[in-house]
Design a protein around this motif. Structure first.
Motif, PDB file in Angstrom:
ATOM      1  N   GLN A  93       0.768  -0.649   6.845  1.00 11.91           N
ATOM      2  CA  GLN A  93       2.105  -1.173   6.568  1.00 11.91           C
ATOM      3  C   GLN A  93       2.410  -1.251   5.078  1.00 11.91           C
ATOM      4  O   GLN A  93       3.512  -0.949   4.640  1.00 11.91           O
ATOM      5  N   CYS A  94       1.410  -1.688   4.296  1.00 14.07           N
ATOM      6  CA  CYS A  94       1.707  -1.891   2.884  1.00 14.07           C
ATOM      7  C   CYS A  94       0.723  -1.202   1.946  1.00 14.07           C
ATOM      8  O   CYS A  94       0.933  -1.192   0.738  1.00 14.07           O
ATOM      9  N   CYS A 142      -4.936  -7.552   6.948  1.00 11.56           N
ATOM     10  CA  CYS A 142      -4.379  -7.379   5.616  1.00 11.56           C
ATOM     11  C   CYS A 142      -3.966  -8.749   5.088  1.00 11.56           C
ATOM     12  O   CYS A 142      -3.164  -9.442   5.716  1.00 11.56           O
ATOM     13  N   CYS A 170       0.232  -8.620   3.951  1.00 11.76           N
ATOM     14  CA  CYS A 170       1.381  -8.634   4.863  1.00 11.76           C
ATOM     15  C   CYS A 170       1.053  -9.225   6.227  1.00 11.76           C
ATOM     16  O   CYS A 170       1.937  -9.422   7.049  1.00 11.76           O
ATOM     17  N   TYR A 207      -0.867  -7.867   8.607  1.00 11.41           N
ATOM     18  CA  TYR A 207      -1.245  -6.875   9.616  1.00 11.41           C
ATOM     19  C   TYR A 207      -2.686  -7.114  10.048  1.00 11.41           C
ATOM     20  O   TYR A 207      -3.532  -7.448   9.230  1.00 11.41           O
TER      21      TYR A 207
END
Ligand SMILES: [Zn+2]
Ligand SMILES: [Zn+2]
Length: 83
Positions: free
Chosen positions: A20-21, A67, A70, A72
């Motif tokens: 995602q990031c 993560c 974020c 995740y």
């Protein structure tokens, strides 16, 4: 000889990036430490495996990864090594 998980033993570090990031994912440790093999919360199905004990049969260690940036999280099957 036996199989051990090099990630559990601190021999090598997780080397995955957050989808995602892009931040490096943190290894949250072996999934069994959280929930046990019979937990309704296990997410083995996410790995597209056919039975509940892939880590025993295939010498893989199921880890929780997440993560820190974020939030995740994912379940990852990591290869164990023969010692
Ligand atoms: Zn492990
Ligand atoms: Zn992230």
């Amino acid at each position: 000889m036996s199989y051990i998980c090099p990630y559990c033993n601190g021999m090598i570090a997780l080397n995955s990036l957050c989808p995602q990031c892009g931040e490096p994912l943190t290894d949250g440790g072996r999934l069994d430490d959280y929930s046990g093999p019979y937990s309704p919360y296990r997410q083995i199905d996410d790995l597209k495996l056919t039975n509940g004990y892939p880590d025993l049969a295939r010498h893989q260690c199921i880890h929780q990864t997440f993560c820190g940036k974020c939030g995740y999280s994912a379940i990852t099957a990591l290869e164990e090594r023969l010692t």
